[in-house]
Design a protein around this motif. Structure first.
Motif, short mmCIF file in Angstrom:
data_model
loop_
_atom_site.label_atom_id
_atom_site.label_comp_id
_atom_site.label_asym_id
_atom_site.label_seq_id
_atom_site.Cartn_x
_atom_site.Cartn_y
_atom_site.Cartn_z
N PHE A 95 0.82 -1.21 0.00
CA PHE A 95 0.00 0.00 0.00
C PHE A 95 0.86 1.26 0.00
CE2 PHE A 95 -2.10 3.45 2.31
CZ PHE A 95 -3.17 3.68 1.45
N ASN A 96 1.93 1.29 0.79
CA ASN A 96 2.77 2.49 0.85
C ASN A 96 3.32 2.87 -0.51
OD1 ASN A 96 2.45 2.90 3.61
ND2 ASN A 96 4.23 1.65 4.13
N GLN B 16 0.50 4.14 -2.67
CA GLN B 16 0.09 5.43 -2.12
C GLN B 16 1.00 6.55 -2.62
OE1 GLN B 16 0.80 5.93 2.13
NE2 GLN B 16 -1.25 6.83 2.35
N LEU C 1 -5.74 5.74 3.08
CA LEU C 1 -6.63 4.63 2.80
C LEU C 1 -8.04 5.14 3.07
CD1 LEU C 1 -6.82 1.48 2.26
CD2 LEU C 1 -6.93 1.27 4.74
N THR D 207 -8.35 -4.02 6.43
CA THR D 207 -8.33 -3.86 4.98
C THR D 207 -6.91 -3.66 4.45
OG1 THR D 207 -10.59 -3.02 4.87
CG2 THR D 207 -9.14 -2.45 3.04
N ARG D 208 -6.16 -2.78 5.07
CA ARG D 208 -4.80 -2.52 4.58
C ARG D 208 -3.92 -3.76 4.73
NH1 ARG D 208 -0.67 2.40 6.06
NH2 ARG D 208 1.09 1.48 4.97
N ASP E 125 -2.12 -5.62 1.59
CA ASP E 125 -0.67 -5.87 1.53
C ASP E 125 -0.36 -7.35 1.38
OD1 ASP E 125 0.12 -3.21 1.60
OD2 ASP E 125 0.44 -3.18 3.77
N PRO F 245 -8.58 1.06 -2.58
CA PRO F 245 -8.00 1.69 -1.39
C PRO F 245 -8.16 3.21 -1.28
CG PRO F 245 -6.28 1.00 -2.92
CD PRO F 245 -7.58 0.49 -3.46
#
Length: 188
Positions: free
Chosen positions: A46-47, A50, A65, A85-86, A90, A122
């Motif tokens: 995610f990072n 993002q 998120l 969720t995150r 991942d 996301p």
């Protein structure tokens, strides 16, 4: 494999930049960030997405998120949100590497990562662009680029439909074969 032309950059210039020059510039910036990350073998999570999304949306900080349920395709699809969720996103994205336990073929991993971003949805905005960058990242991390992405952007896939996952995988495979063919045998 280096294709004769840069399919994603071409798509951005002929589609996104025509719709909105700022949108086109943000996506081109995100594309360069994505390619730099792929070249250094970054871990997909995610990072990372993002960071690309910040460029896509031209936000002053990384977009968070989303915190509420999201809807897509005119409200026909609903994406929930949960405390994990995150973490689940991942975990799914971690399966996009060739050294993952029980790895899938490259095109299936790229399709899976694309659909994971679509399914988790996301961000509040720009998830389709994020999903495409994710797909291209999975390919680029293994030295693969496409000379055309138009159909990957114009066809709608449902993350929860097993047939759509197969169709997307086949479509990526077809794009890859055609890119290889045109790279090996360019037309004058």
């Amino acid at each position: 494999m280096t294709p004769v032309r840069d399919g994603m950059a071409q798509e951005i210039r002929t589609f996104d930049a025509v719709l909105d020059p700022a949108r086109g510039q943000g996506l081109l910036t995100a594309l360069e960030l994505m390619r730099t990350d792929a070249a250094r073998g970054a871990r997909l999570d995610f990072n990372l997405i993002q960071r690309w999304q910040q460029a896509v949306l031209a936000t002053p900080g990384p977009p968070p998120l989303r915190s509420l349920p999201a809807f897509a395709k005119g409200g026909r699809e609903r994406y929930g949100i949960a405390p994990d969720t995150r973490t689940r996103l991942d975990a799914c994205l971690a399966q996009s590497t060739k050294d993952a336990p029980r790895p899938l073929p490259l095109t299936a991993r790229a399709a899976r990562a694309f659909l994971d971003v679509c399914f988790f949805h996301p961000f509040d905005d720009g998830n389709a662009r994020s999903a495409l960058l994710t797909l291209l990242f999975v390919l680029a991390r293994e030295g693969v680029a496409l000379d055309n992405v138009r159909l990957l952007r114009r066809v709608s896939f449902h993350a929860d439909d097993p047939q759509d996952a197969l169709i997307l995988t086949r479509s990526i495979d077809l794009h890859l074969r055609e890119t290889r063919r045109r790279t090996t045998h360019p037309t004058p």
